[in-house]
Write an enzyme that holds these catalytic residues in place. Structure first.
Site, PDB file in Angstrom:
ATOM      1  N   ASP A  84       0.849  -1.200   0.000  1.00  0.00           N
ATOM      2  CA  ASP A  84       0.000   0.000   0.000  1.00  0.00           C
ATOM      3  C   ASP A  84       0.887   1.252   0.000  1.00  0.00           C
ATOM      4  O   ASP A  84       1.802   1.359   0.821  1.00  0.00           O
ATOM      5  CB  ASP A  84      -0.873  -0.057   1.277  1.00  0.00           C
ATOM      6  CG  ASP A  84      -1.957   0.994   1.289  1.00  0.00           C
ATOM      7  OD1 ASP A  84      -2.417   1.394   0.212  1.00  0.00           O
ATOM      8  OD2 ASP A  84      -2.357   1.402   2.407  1.00  0.00           O
ATOM      9  N   HIS A 207      -9.340   5.142  -1.917  1.00  0.00           N
ATOM     10  CA  HIS A 207      -8.610   5.060  -0.646  1.00  0.00           C
ATOM     11  C   HIS A 207      -9.435   5.739   0.443  1.00  0.00           C
ATOM     12  O   HIS A 207     -10.415   6.417   0.149  1.00  0.00           O
ATOM     13  CB  HIS A 207      -7.250   5.758  -0.780  1.00  0.00           C
ATOM     14  CG  HIS A 207      -6.232   4.918  -1.477  1.00  0.00           C
ATOM     15  ND1 HIS A 207      -5.136   4.399  -0.833  1.00  0.00           N
ATOM     16  CD2 HIS A 207      -6.155   4.485  -2.758  1.00  0.00           C
ATOM     17  CE1 HIS A 207      -4.422   3.686  -1.690  1.00  0.00           C
ATOM     18  NE2 HIS A 207      -5.014   3.719  -2.868  1.00  0.00           N
ATOM     19  N   GLY A 208      -9.008   5.578   1.689  1.00  0.00           N
ATOM     20  CA  GLY A 208      -9.679   6.275   2.791  1.00  0.00           C
ATOM     21  C   GLY A 208     -11.098   5.793   3.009  1.00  0.00           C
ATOM     22  O   GLY A 208     -12.006   6.592   3.285  1.00  0.00           O
ATOM     23  N   GLY A 209     -11.313   4.469   2.906  1.00  0.00           N
ATOM     24  CA  GLY A 209     -12.660   3.901   3.029  1.00  0.00           C
ATOM     25  C   GLY A 209     -13.313   4.110   4.383  1.00  0.00           C
ATOM     26  O   GLY A 209     -14.536   4.102   4.497  1.00  0.00           O
ATOM     27  N   THR A 232      -8.165   2.289   9.002  1.00  0.00           N
ATOM     28  CA  THR A 232      -8.447   2.857  10.319  1.00  0.00           C
ATOM     29  C   THR A 232      -9.667   2.223  10.996  1.00  0.00           C
ATOM     30  O   THR A 232      -9.677   2.013  12.209  1.00  0.00           O
ATOM     31  CB  THR A 232      -8.661   4.386  10.186  1.00  0.00           C
ATOM     32  OG1 THR A 232      -7.544   4.924   9.473  1.00  0.00           O
ATOM     33  CG2 THR A 232      -8.762   5.065  11.530  1.00  0.00           C
TER      34      THR A 232
HETATM   35  P1  13P Z   1      -8.475   4.497   6.006  1.00  0.00           P
HETATM   36  O1  13P Z   1      -7.448   4.281   7.069  1.00  0.00           O
HETATM   37  O2  13P Z   1      -9.056   5.862   6.039  1.00  0.00           O
HETATM   38  O3  13P Z   1      -9.523   3.440   6.007  1.00  0.00           O
HETATM   39  O4  13P Z   1      -7.713   4.423   4.600  1.00  0.00           O
HETATM   40  C1  13P Z   1      -7.097   3.230   4.204  1.00  0.00           C
HETATM   41  C2  13P Z   1      -6.331   3.395   2.949  1.00  0.00           C
HETATM   42  O5  13P Z   1      -6.723   4.098   2.056  1.00  0.00           O
HETATM   43  C3  13P Z   1      -5.077   2.654   2.809  1.00  0.00           C
HETATM   44  O6  13P Z   1      -4.414   2.980   1.635  1.00  0.00           O
END
Ligand code: 13P
Length: 287
Positions: A84, A207-209, A232
């Site tokens: 990642d 990203h950032g789900g 997260t």
């Molecule tokens: P979050 O930590 O906001 O879920 O994002 C995960 C991510 O996009 C890892 O590349």
């Protein structure tokens, strides 16, 4: 056996659902995610950041642990092991260590340099049958100590990178890592629609789900998102369940201090979170 993410993502794009990338931090995380994927017959991508790779004693340790688990847990669903937000050097190391998929995040380079480096990795990955994710427009928030604002990618630059032959493309559309602030403007669906228009069948990555409302996730999938990254949210679920266990004094009862007991509720909470996401993303039963 680990597989490239290519087939699972092309199928997801065609079938209008998304495959979850869940980031791992240790054995409990990995086991929870793999067991849930198997139970739900869902394909899955295990994400490893460079920081998490270091924490888990290096990429070779990670590959060894996961290959062992695939066999010992009789995992039959497709599983990709993916770097990642990799640097160029990190991507090369993971390829050598036996990852089946890598992300090269060149979004902080000028577009020409992002193109040159991505192009080189496309060749390497194609030769080895690995999948490659590229990024345009930095994803904001904090990850491994690096903080950025949620950028919105230039759709033309997305097309330039997609045309290099990458497997999947991450584009900033106002999304950020970690929790979203109360005044977050939401995802830029106009940008996403434009990117999808220009890149056609290319699976797009969100990203950032963590913390993106369900209706926005569904809309993003309808506009071509086929891979959604979650990190997260599993961490928060694990921490909350572990805190409850300790606050209830369970570690002081009998052998409640045994890590196999101490970490059990947190591990179950990761499983519940992964299940909820797989159901929302529509990947259940698609393995
Ligand atoms: P979050 O930590 O906001 O879920 O994002 C995960 C991510 O996009 C890892 O590349």
């Amino acid at each position: 056996m680990l597989v490239s993410a290519k087939d699972m993502l092309n199928k997801a794009k065609a079938g209008k659902y998304a495959v979850g990338q869940f980031n791992i931090n240790n054995l409990e995380w990995t086991k929870a995610i793999l067991q849930t994927a198997e139970e739900l017959k869902s394909p899955v991508i295990l994400g490893v950041s460079e920081g998490a790779g270091k924490y888990m004693c290096g990429y070779k340790t990670v590959v060894g642990m996961i290959n062992g688990m695939l066999e010992e847990l009789n995992i039959t669903v497709p599983v990709a092991l993916h770097l990642d937000h990799g640097s160029y050097e990190g991507a090369k190391k993971c390829i050598e260590a036996g990852f089946s998929s890598v992300m090269f995040d060149g979004s902080h380079y000028p577009i020409e340099e992002n193109i040159a480096k991505t192009k080189e990795l496309v060749e390497t990955c194609n030769k080895l049958g690995l999948s490659l994710e590229a990024e345009v427009g930095a994803i904001g928030g904090e990850e491994d100590g690096v903080v950025g604002n949620g950028e919105v990618a230039d759709p033309k630059e997305c097309k330039m990178i997609a045309d290099l032959g990458v497997t999947m493309l991450a584009a900033g559309i106002g999304n950020i890592h970690g929790k979203y602030p109360a005044n977050w403007a939401g995802l830029s669906f106009d940008t996403l629609a434009e990117i999808q228009e220009l890149t056609g069948t290319m699976p797009l990555v969100l990203h950032g789900g963590t913390g993106i409302p369900a209706d926005m996730i569904k809309k993003a999938i309808s506009l071509g998102v086929s891979k959604i990254n979650v990190n997260t949210e599993c961490q928060l679920a694990f921490a909350e369940a572990t805190r409850k266990y300790i606050e209830a004094g369970k570690d002081l009862e009998g052998k409640g201090f045994d890590p196999r007991k101490l970490l059990a509720d947190g591990t179950a909470a990761i499983k519940a979170t992964v299940k909820e996401k797989m159901e929302l993303f529509g990947s259940v039963g698609k393995a």
